[in-house]
Design an enzyme around this catalytic site. Structure first.
Site, mmCIF file in Angstrom:
data_model
loop_
_atom_site.group_PDB
_atom_site.id
_atom_site.type_symbol
_atom_site.label_atom_id
_atom_site.label_comp_id
_atom_site.label_asym_id
_atom_site.label_seq_id
_atom_site.Cartn_x
_atom_site.Cartn_y
_atom_site.Cartn_z
ATOM 1 N N ALA A 311 1.464 -18.258 29.860
ATOM 2 C CA ALA A 311 0.677 -16.898 30.231
ATOM 3 C C ALA A 311 1.605 -15.725 30.574
ATOM 4 O O ALA A 311 2.045 -15.842 31.591
ATOM 5 C CB ALA A 311 -0.531 -16.926 31.026
ATOM 6 N N SER A 312 1.967 -14.737 29.732
ATOM 7 C CA SER A 312 2.062 -13.556 30.163
ATOM 8 C C SER A 312 3.720 -12.934 29.913
ATOM 9 O O SER A 312 4.657 -13.685 29.841
ATOM 10 C CB SER A 312 1.676 -13.297 31.511
ATOM 11 O OG SER A 312 0.563 -13.725 31.809
ATOM 12 N N ASN A 313 3.600 -11.835 29.879
ATOM 13 C CA ASN A 313 4.997 -10.907 29.810
ATOM 14 C C ASN A 313 4.845 -9.885 31.047
ATOM 15 O O ASN A 313 3.962 -9.398 31.237
ATOM 16 C CB ASN A 313 5.013 -9.979 28.624
ATOM 17 C CG ASN A 313 4.882 -10.793 27.285
ATOM 18 O OD1 ASN A 313 5.600 -11.849 26.985
ATOM 19 N ND2 ASN A 313 3.923 -10.260 26.526
ATOM 20 N N THR A 333 -1.144 -10.270 30.832
ATOM 21 C CA THR A 333 -1.395 -11.652 30.946
ATOM 22 C C THR A 333 -1.912 -12.204 29.667
ATOM 23 O O THR A 333 -2.917 -11.498 29.236
ATOM 24 C CB THR A 333 -1.978 -11.677 32.069
ATOM 25 O OG1 THR A 333 -3.408 -10.925 31.813
ATOM 26 C CG2 THR A 333 -1.558 -11.125 33.519
ATOM 27 N N ARG A 588 9.668 -14.613 22.970
ATOM 28 C CA ARG A 588 9.146 -13.272 23.415
ATOM 29 C C ARG A 588 9.827 -12.687 24.573
ATOM 30 O O ARG A 588 10.248 -11.482 24.531
ATOM 31 C CB ARG A 588 7.663 -13.551 24.317
ATOM 32 C CG ARG A 588 6.463 -13.723 23.420
ATOM 33 C CD ARG A 588 5.161 -13.890 24.211
ATOM 34 N NE ARG A 588 4.963 -15.232 24.708
ATOM 35 C CZ ARG A 588 4.984 -15.324 26.119
ATOM 36 N NH1 ARG A 588 5.071 -14.411 27.008
ATOM 37 N NH2 ARG A 588 5.045 -16.581 26.731
#
Length: 902
Positions: A311-313, A333, A588
């Site tokens: 979950a998430s950057n 998120t 990512r």
């Protein structure tokens, strides 16, 4: 309002002036609709069919609900029936318990700005607002944490309650609660007062979930808020389902071969030493298929909080790398796509606390956001804070003993009574070893629906104990409130010190500085890395406390001019202390870094663009690999039958030329997605199938959670034993045999799915968003009549489908289960940007609406903004802009003088 299923336009304004159509079979539909409403909308948890006499009783008691739904167009009928459950956004309400007026201003999407003269009244106002918007959600969170969901939902959640009681999540919440300061305790109580004030003034018009289930919510207390905090801890603790899945995989193919299925990262050594800890263990004894622990993980993730998802950057850009010469912080998120979404957007203002951002129903305060001085955002560390220990058990004189080193010790026992709506109470005896609670009882649940993934029942003579850092009490919640109050960068740094209960990559910034801090409690192990299950009887893999916070990774103002995390490996493989081996794929993060390095003049616009970026670097890596192996591949293609060869050649050319852009209209994206799906089955299903079997489902679960064996094999691992197809007797395939076979297959599948003209293939036709209710997700498991009715209800509760750009590896994530189709379930649940060079720095959107009430226009009015990829400002500093944006005003007035509350 967004338009429902069957509408020709993607969204529309609500229209209540429609002619009521005739509907045949009136009385049959009345009964059916009542049945479905009562059994399929129970706080989004569904139970088994009630007796028909109970159905008819409910028909007589609640005839108006189905009558209106049948006799009027469904959407408008339900809105009409439920309109009194939607609060006014303007006016005045008098409430006992306030010391001064509290102002609740809302913008056009229903996002509230709550202002009060004291922190206590602010907490009260926040409780009132959260109850108004999300009472059912926050009550569900707390009931699940307590292991009491069956009191509301009935026997369908009994096994879930057994699991949560076994883990002792409520006990963890109580331990955390004992650590809070008197000031925080007071504010948590004032928050509870606000929740209870809303409930007391709405007893006759509670949300639909309570009206249909017949459940009356108990008064909210401070420990209920800590329940929600404890659920966040469980959601951010990663390794338990991985270890359970590994036991299942090892039972299917042996521990050494199973190690190929749980890689830590591209090119990294396989965890053969970890797998070898149990090399002589009789895994086949653990193979009895049932559906329990992994099922609970999935049910928890879909229905309550987003658990164990990569979950998430987040990234932060230093002033020297921005056009405005002030820091920029961004965070999105990645959580479950659901109604209502996990996050609530809001702004809070009182002397001593002013912040805007995202909050979670049940906890007062901003979780990620901006306070006028400092901004902060977070991603999962992918922390390994849980270990599974295989215990040896035996019965002696009516007692259960477990082996620990050279002695047999009696297990510790506690009795739990689970109250179940419509059934007798259920007694559970939870047993514990030195390592923690035994999961044996919790691993014996019955399958309720297909969303529950299969695992196994532990054979007699063995137990699975789980040890977790959640039992370590600290002041983490206190520290989050301090972060919201931080007036400068150093104060934010200080606030983060000691956050142990939650495992995060926290990025924070002020106008001139950026920083990264890893938080959480991480076990110090005597031996091993804790990645895979350990024998409990030897004592050599025991824990020796937790890592001191001062030893955790951190960085401030790096020379590169930016910081970024995306659940990727953030430290070297030999880094001390050990954080985890459960990292996610690197693409990512690589794409974020690539984009930030392209320009030293980052802006708000470039940040919005990067959050919407849909370039899949894994697709580009595959294209490069296919070009490098072109000669070898064409040699293999020459041995194929003509029809298969022609298909494979076309597929190879398109993938070699694919630019990695996962746009909704991209033919290359379509073929790439179908190729990945087919390759996964071609490589692994022959040994891990059938696809509805335990091993396959455990394999998919492991791939969802962390860096996947599917991607690891696609881009490497030529020496893997899984390339050989065990179903082809007398042949031994290698990687490129399977690749060319999959090339042909994926081209043929694309033709069947999308037509004979590849130029017309559209990724968005197969890869879609759908905001679905729990009842719709349950529809495949219902009898015919209730399923039909749920289909009708779906017109009211569901939104979509909409074409979805992106993939599991794009910054703008649109995750799906590779190997099981293309339905998107993992999305950016919010997008936060703080550009300190702007007059109004805070920009924020949600993946859905503010309200959990489907009759409210704010149930779905955030979806168009999400689909557009745009962001929007949340006015914070300028009073004129604040009042222009938050133009609807509701004032909570004190009903009496009560000056001792604050």
């Amino acid at each position: 309002m967004i338009r429902r299923h069957g509408d020709s336009a993607p969204w529309r304004e609500h229209d209540s002036h429609q002619k009521s159509p005739e509907f045949p079979g009136f009385f049959m539909c009345v009964a059916a609709l009542t049945w479905a409403c009562k059994r399929c909308l129970v706080s989004r948890i569904q139970g088994p069919p009630p007796a028909w006499d109970d159905v008819m009783r409910r028909v007589l008691l609640r005839w108006s609900l189905p009558f209106l739904l049948v006799c009027l167009p469904g959407c408008d009928a339900m809105d009409l029936l439920l309109r009194n459950t939607v609060d006014s956004e303007e006016g005045e309400v008098r409430l006992a318990g306030l010391t001064a007026p509290v102002t609740i201003q809302r913008d056009e999407l229903g996002v509230p700005r709550i202002e009060a003269a004291s922190e206590g009244d602010l907490a009260f106002g926040m409780g009132y607002v959260m109850a108004s918007d999300r009472l059912a959600q926050m009550v569900s969170y707390s009931l699940v944490a307590q292991g009491r969901m069956s009191e509301m939902a009935g026997p369908v959640t009994r096994d879930l309650d057994v699991y949560m009681r076994t883990l002792g999540v409520r006990r963890n919440a109580e331990q955390q609660m004992a650590q809070v300061s008197p000031a925080l305790q007071k504010n948590l109580q004032r928050f509870a007062d606000g929740v209870n004030a809303w409930v007391q003034t709405h007893k006759d018009r509670l949300p639909l979930d309570f009206r249909l289930s017949g459940y009356t919510p108990e008064p909210w207390t401070p420990v209920n808020s800590m329940d929600v905090f404890a659920m966040l801890n469980l959601g951010l603790s990663l390794n338990l389902p991985e270890e359970i899945a590994f036991l299942d995989l090892a039972a299917a193919v042996g521990p050494e071969k199973a190690a190929w299925l749980v890689p830590s990262g591209p090119g990294e050594a396989l965890p053969l030493e970890e797998a070898g800890k149990l090399k002589d263990f009789p895994f086949s004894k653990l193979m009895t298929v049932t559906t329990a622990q992994a099922a609970m993980q999935k049910q928890l993730g879909e229905f309550f909080v987003p658990l164990r998802q990569a979950a998430s950057n987040n990234w932060a850009v230093a002033p020297q790398n921005t056009l405005g010469k002030a820091s920029i912080l961004a965070n999105d998120t990645h959580l479950m796509l659901e109604h209502p979404p996990v996050w609530m957007l809001m702004q809070l203002a009182a002397p001593g606390y002013h912040a805007g951002g995202v909050a979670i129903a049940g906890i007062p305060g901003i979780v990620a956001g901006y306070n006028g001085h400092v901004a902060w955002g977070m991603t999962m560390v992918m922390a390994d804070s849980q270990d599974v220990f295989v215990e040896r058990l035996r019965q002696q004189d009516g007692k259960t003993l477990y082996q620990y080193r050279d002695e047999w010790r009696p297990v510790q026992q506690r009795e739990e009574i689970i109250r179940i709506k419509g059934e007798a109470d259920h007694k559970v005896v939870v047993q514990e070893t030195v390592h923690g609670p035994l999961l044996n009882t919790a691993l014996r649940g019955k399958q309720v629906n297909e969303i529950m993934l299969p695992t196994f029942k532990v054979a007699d003579g063995y137990g699975l104990a789980v040890q977790t850092t959640a039992s370590v009490a600290d002041k983490s919640m206190e520290r989050f409130f301090m972060l919201g109050q931080a007036q400068d960068f150093k104060a934010a740094q200080a606030a983060l010190e000691g956050i142990g209960f939650i495992h995060l990559n926290l990025l924070f910034a002020d106008a001139g500085n950026i920083g990264w801090q890893v938080t959480g409690n991480y076990p110090q192990r005597r031996k091993g890395r804790g990645y895979l299950p350990s024998p409990g009887w030897t004592g050599e893999y025991d824990w020796e406390g937790v890592v001191p916070f001062a030893s955790l990774p951190r960085e401030v103002n790096p020379a590169a001019g930016f910081l970024a995390t995306a659940n990727h490996r953030t430290v070297a493989t030999d880094h001390v202390p050990h954080l985890t081996d459960s990292w996610y794929a690197p693409e990512r993060h690589e794409r974020i870094v690539e984009s930030l390095q392209e320009s030293r003049e980052q802006t708000l616009a470039t940040t919005v663009g990067l959050q919407n970026d849909i370039k899949d670097l894994a697709a580009l890596k595959l294209a490069r690999l296919l070009r490098e192996k072109d000669g070898l591949l064409r040699e293999r293609l020459g041995k194929m039958p003509e029809a298969a060869r022609e298909s494979a050649e076309k597929s190879l050319l398109m993938l070699q030329q694919f630019d990695g852009q996962m746009g909704i209209s991209a033919p290359g994206a379509t073929l790439y997605g179908i190729f990945l799906d087919d390759l996964t089955r071609q490589v692994f299903a022959d040994e891990l199938g059938p696809r509805d079997g335990s091993a396959w489902q455990s394999f998919l679960l492991a791939n969802l959670i962390t860096y996947s064996a599917q991607q690891d094999h696609m881009l490497g691992r030529e020496d893997s034993p899984f390339w050989d197809d065990v179903n082809t007797a007398g042949l031994r395939e290698d990687k490129w045999d399977i690749v060319v076979r999959t090339l042909a297959m994926s081209w043929q599948e694309s033709l069947l799915r999308l037509g004979s003209d590849p130029r017309q293939w559209r990724w968005g036709k197969v890869h879609t968003y759908a905001w679905e209710s729990g009842s719709t997700r349950m529809k495949p498991h219902l009898p015919a009549v209730p399923a039909m009715v749920v289909g009708l209800l779906g017109r009211y509760l569901d939104r979509g489908p909409y074409p979805a750009p992106g993939s599991t590896n794009t910054v703008n994530v649109a995750g799906y289960t590779i190997g099981e189709g293309f339905k998107v379930w993992n999305v950016p649940a919010m997008r936060l940007i703080v550009d300190f060079s702007q007059k109004e720095p805070l920009h924020l959107i949600n993946a859905g609406g503010q309200s959990g009430n489907p009759a409210s226009r704010h149930y779905d009015d955030g979806i168009p903004l999400f689909l557009s990829g745009s962001n929007r400002v949340m006015a914070f500093h300028d009073p004129v802009l604040v009042n222009q944006q938050f133009s609807r005003k509701l004032v909570l007035q004190p009903a009496e003088k009560n000056f001792d509350k604050n």
